[in-house]
Design a protein around this motif. Structure first.
Motif, PDB file in Angstrom:
ATOM      1  N   GLY A  41       0.753  -1.242   0.000  1.00  0.00           N
ATOM      2  CA  GLY A  41       0.000   0.000   0.000  1.00  0.00           C
ATOM      3  C   GLY A  41       0.783   1.291   0.000  1.00  0.00           C
ATOM      4  O   GLY A  41       1.992   1.322   0.162  1.00  0.00           O
ATOM      5  N   ASP A  42       0.028   2.387  -0.175  1.00  0.00           N
ATOM      6  CA  ASP A  42       0.576   3.692  -0.542  1.00  0.00           C
ATOM      7  C   ASP A  42       1.418   3.541  -1.802  1.00  0.00           C
ATOM      8  O   ASP A  42       2.557   3.985  -1.895  1.00  0.00           O
ATOM      9  CB  ASP A  42       1.356   4.340   0.600  1.00  0.00           C
ATOM     10  CG  ASP A  42       0.436   5.027   1.603  1.00  0.00           C
ATOM     11  OD1 ASP A  42      -0.798   5.006   1.393  1.00  0.00           O
ATOM     12  OD2 ASP A  42       0.942   5.580   2.597  1.00  0.00           O
ATOM     13  N   LEU A  43       0.784   2.900  -2.760  1.00  0.00           N
ATOM     14  CA  LEU A  43       1.349   2.780  -4.096  1.00  0.00           C
ATOM     15  C   LEU A  43       1.617   4.167  -4.675  1.00  0.00           C
ATOM     16  O   LEU A  43       2.639   4.408  -5.316  1.00  0.00           O
ATOM     17  CB  LEU A  43       0.355   2.020  -4.972  1.00  0.00           C
ATOM     18  CG  LEU A  43       0.642   1.870  -6.461  1.00  0.00           C
ATOM     19  CD1 LEU A  43       1.852   0.992  -6.680  1.00  0.00           C
ATOM     20  CD2 LEU A  43      -0.580   1.295  -7.176  1.00  0.00           C
ATOM     21  N   SER A  44       0.709   5.096  -4.421  1.00  0.00           N
ATOM     22  CA  SER A  44       0.718   6.401  -5.071  1.00  0.00           C
ATOM     23  C   SER A  44       0.867   7.538  -4.070  1.00  0.00           C
ATOM     24  O   SER A  44       0.669   7.365  -2.867  1.00  0.00           O
ATOM     25  CB  SER A  44      -0.592   6.593  -5.846  1.00  0.00           C
ATOM     26  OG  SER A  44      -1.695   6.582  -4.933  1.00  0.00           O
ATOM     27  N   VAL A  45       1.192   8.710  -4.587  1.00  0.00           N
ATOM     28  CA  VAL A  45       1.208   9.916  -3.760  1.00  0.00           C
ATOM     29  C   VAL A  45      -0.216  10.310  -3.368  1.00  0.00           C
ATOM     30  O   VAL A  45      -0.503  10.582  -2.197  1.00  0.00           O
ATOM     31  CB  VAL A  45       1.908  11.082  -4.484  1.00  0.00           C
ATOM     32  CG1 VAL A  45       1.611  12.421  -3.804  1.00  0.00           C
ATOM     33  CG2 VAL A  45       3.418  10.856  -4.530  1.00  0.00           C
ATOM     34  N   ASP A  46      -1.133  10.319  -4.341  1.00  0.00           N
ATOM     35  CA  ASP A  46      -2.483  10.806  -4.044  1.00  0.00           C
ATOM     36  C   ASP A  46      -3.539  10.112  -4.892  1.00  0.00           C
ATOM     37  O   ASP A  46      -4.398  10.764  -5.489  1.00  0.00           O
ATOM     38  CB  ASP A  46      -2.560  12.319  -4.232  1.00  0.00           C
ATOM     39  CG  ASP A  46      -3.835  12.926  -3.655  1.00  0.00           C
ATOM     40  OD1 ASP A  46      -4.480  12.249  -2.819  1.00  0.00           O
ATOM     41  OD2 ASP A  46      -4.193  14.052  -4.034  1.00  0.00           O
ATOM     42  N   GLY A  47      -3.484   8.787  -4.923  1.00  0.00           N
ATOM     43  CA  GLY A  47      -4.530   8.052  -5.615  1.00  0.00           C
ATOM     44  C   GLY A  47      -5.891   8.224  -4.980  1.00  0.00           C
ATOM     45  O   GLY A  47      -6.915   7.982  -5.628  1.00  0.00           O
ATOM     46  N   ASP A  53      -2.644   9.204 -10.660  1.00  0.00           N
ATOM     47  CA  ASP A  53      -1.601   8.679  -9.778  1.00  0.00           C
ATOM     48  C   ASP A  53      -1.659   7.159  -9.702  1.00  0.00           C
ATOM     49  O   ASP A  53      -0.618   6.481  -9.692  1.00  0.00           O
ATOM     50  CB  ASP A  53      -1.745   9.269  -8.372  1.00  0.00           C
ATOM     51  CG  ASP A  53      -0.994  10.573  -8.203  1.00  0.00           C
ATOM     52  OD1 ASP A  53      -0.826  11.298  -9.210  1.00  0.00           O
ATOM     53  OD2 ASP A  53      -0.580  10.886  -7.070  1.00  0.00           O
ATOM     54  N   ILE A  54      -2.876   6.610  -9.674  1.00  0.00           N
ATOM     55  CA  ILE A  54      -3.008   5.153  -9.620  1.00  0.00           C
ATOM     56  C   ILE A  54      -2.605   4.520 -10.944  1.00  0.00           C
ATOM     57  O   ILE A  54      -1.848   3.544 -10.975  1.00  0.00           O
ATOM     58  CB  ILE A  54      -4.442   4.750  -9.249  1.00  0.00           C
ATOM     59  CG1 ILE A  54      -4.805   5.288  -7.853  1.00  0.00           C
ATOM     60  CG2 ILE A  54      -4.596   3.223  -9.281  1.00  0.00           C
ATOM     61  CD1 ILE A  54      -6.243   5.030  -7.448  1.00  0.00           C
ATOM     62  N   THR A  55      -3.100   5.058 -12.059  1.00  0.00           N
ATOM     63  CA  THR A  55      -2.777   4.445 -13.351  1.00  0.00           C
ATOM     64  C   THR A  55      -1.286   4.533 -13.646  1.00  0.00           C
ATOM     65  O   THR A  55      -0.685   3.570 -14.156  1.00  0.00           O
ATOM     66  CB  THR A  55      -3.580   5.096 -14.486  1.00  0.00           C
ATOM     67  OG1 THR A  55      -3.369   6.513 -14.480  1.00  0.00           O
ATOM     68  CG2 THR A  55      -5.067   4.833 -14.310  1.00  0.00           C
ATOM     69  N   PHE A  56      -0.669   5.666 -13.334  1.00  0.00           N
ATOM     70  CA  PHE A  56       0.781   5.806 -13.518  1.00  0.00           C
ATOM     71  C   PHE A  56       1.529   4.761 -12.695  1.00  0.00           C
ATOM     72  O   PHE A  56       2.445   4.081 -13.192  1.00  0.00           O
ATOM     73  CB  PHE A  56       1.213   7.215 -13.109  1.00  0.00           C
ATOM     74  CG  PHE A  56       2.704   7.443 -13.117  1.00  0.00           C
ATOM     75  CD1 PHE A  56       3.361   7.765 -14.290  1.00  0.00           C
ATOM     76  CD2 PHE A  56       3.438   7.351 -11.930  1.00  0.00           C
ATOM     77  CE1 PHE A  56       4.739   7.977 -14.290  1.00  0.00           C
ATOM     78  CE2 PHE A  56       4.810   7.559 -11.927  1.00  0.00           C
ATOM     79  CZ  PHE A  56       5.459   7.882 -13.107  1.00  0.00           C
TER      80      PHE A  56
END
Length: 280
Positions: A41-47, A53-56
């Protein structure tokens, strides 16, 4: 069975502060020849608010040749109801649509690996109850397999029967329900992220591991916690039992969030600065 755990990567196409750690981490993962990678988790900065942010971040994860399973963190789907980005139906749907789900069960070699959405706990709503029922079923149907649990948030922060630790931990009532489930089954491992500290310990018969962030460490913006400050990953080896090694991955930079919090998480900067001043 060899599993690589990574966590708290905090990737973003706009706020690129930690993206440079991906290349050395990817190289290291590929060299490990693991059977599975689990991102806690916390894959992204601000998903929680930005689909991009999630797709990137998911596009980066697809560069890994090893199968990967992912559970969300608070920066992916939100947090408690009284916080600035609470978990809600919109945020959960965005994550589930873009990643395929927020929990998993994987069986292999006499083990059952279970990942759950830690951010649902503490809301006392239908989503929380549905996940507890899902966990109960996953445990009861393990058919003699040993259990390894993966969560964004840790089982506890300072000690197993602590009170409410706010942002960092589970609320006591939900932690108690987890303990009751674990006590009835053979849970060998509880592995998590979130704290940006790396630590190994024990709770009764369960090994506890806090995976190190792959993005940053915290200097003085939050209190000291058990363990050590480093960026890296964890190697879990599953045989009759489990052994876990925390690894400082070569080539990765241990960024200090203190230096860039006003850019990456400006909404958190005032509180963090106040904590820093109080510590001084």
């Amino acid at each position: 069975m060899k599993i690589i755990q990574i966590t708290d990567t905090h990737f973003s196409p706009e706020k690129t502060h930690f993206n440079g750690n991906w290349a050395p981490l990817l190289t290291w993962i590929e060299d490990q020849k693991a059977d599975l990678v689990i991102h806690t988790g916390d894959l992204s900065v601000d998903g929680a608010d930005k689909a991009d942010d999630i797709t990137f971040s998911m596009d980066l994860m697809r560069q890994v040749s090893t199968p990967m399973l992912i559970v969300p963190g608070n920066h992916d789907v939100g947090h408690f109801a009284d916080m600035s980005q609470p978990v809600n139906a919109e945020r959960l749907k965005r994550w589930r649509d873009l990643t395929g789900g927020d929990r998993f069960v994987e069986d292999a070699n006499g083990w059952r690996f279970v990942g759950f959405n830690a951010l649902l706990l503490g809301h006392e709503d239908e989503e929380e109850e549905a996940q507890f029922e899902w966990l109960r079923t996953a445990f009861e149907e393990r058919n003699g397999r040993r259990l390894a649990l993966f969560s964004h948030k840790p089982l506890f922060v300072d000690e197993p029967h602590e009170g409410d630790t706010g942002y960092w931990g589970f609320r006591p009532a939900q932690r108690k329900r987890l303990y009751e489930l674990m006590a009835a089954h053979d849970v060998a491992l509880f592995a998590s992220g979130h704290l940006h500290w790396a630590w190994k310990g024990k709770f009764e018969n369960t090994s506890i591991v806090w995976g190190p962030s792959a993005a940053f460490v915290i200097d003085k913006l939050e209190r000291e916690m058990p363990g050590e400050r480093l960026v890296g990953a964890v190697v879990h080896e599953f045989n009759d039992d489990v052994t876990s090694d925390i690894v400082a991955v070569p080539g990765m930079t241990a960024h200090y969030i203190d230096d860039v919090i006003h850019e990456v998480y400006p909404q958190s900067a005032p509180k963090a600065r106040a904590n820093e001043e109080a510590a001084e």
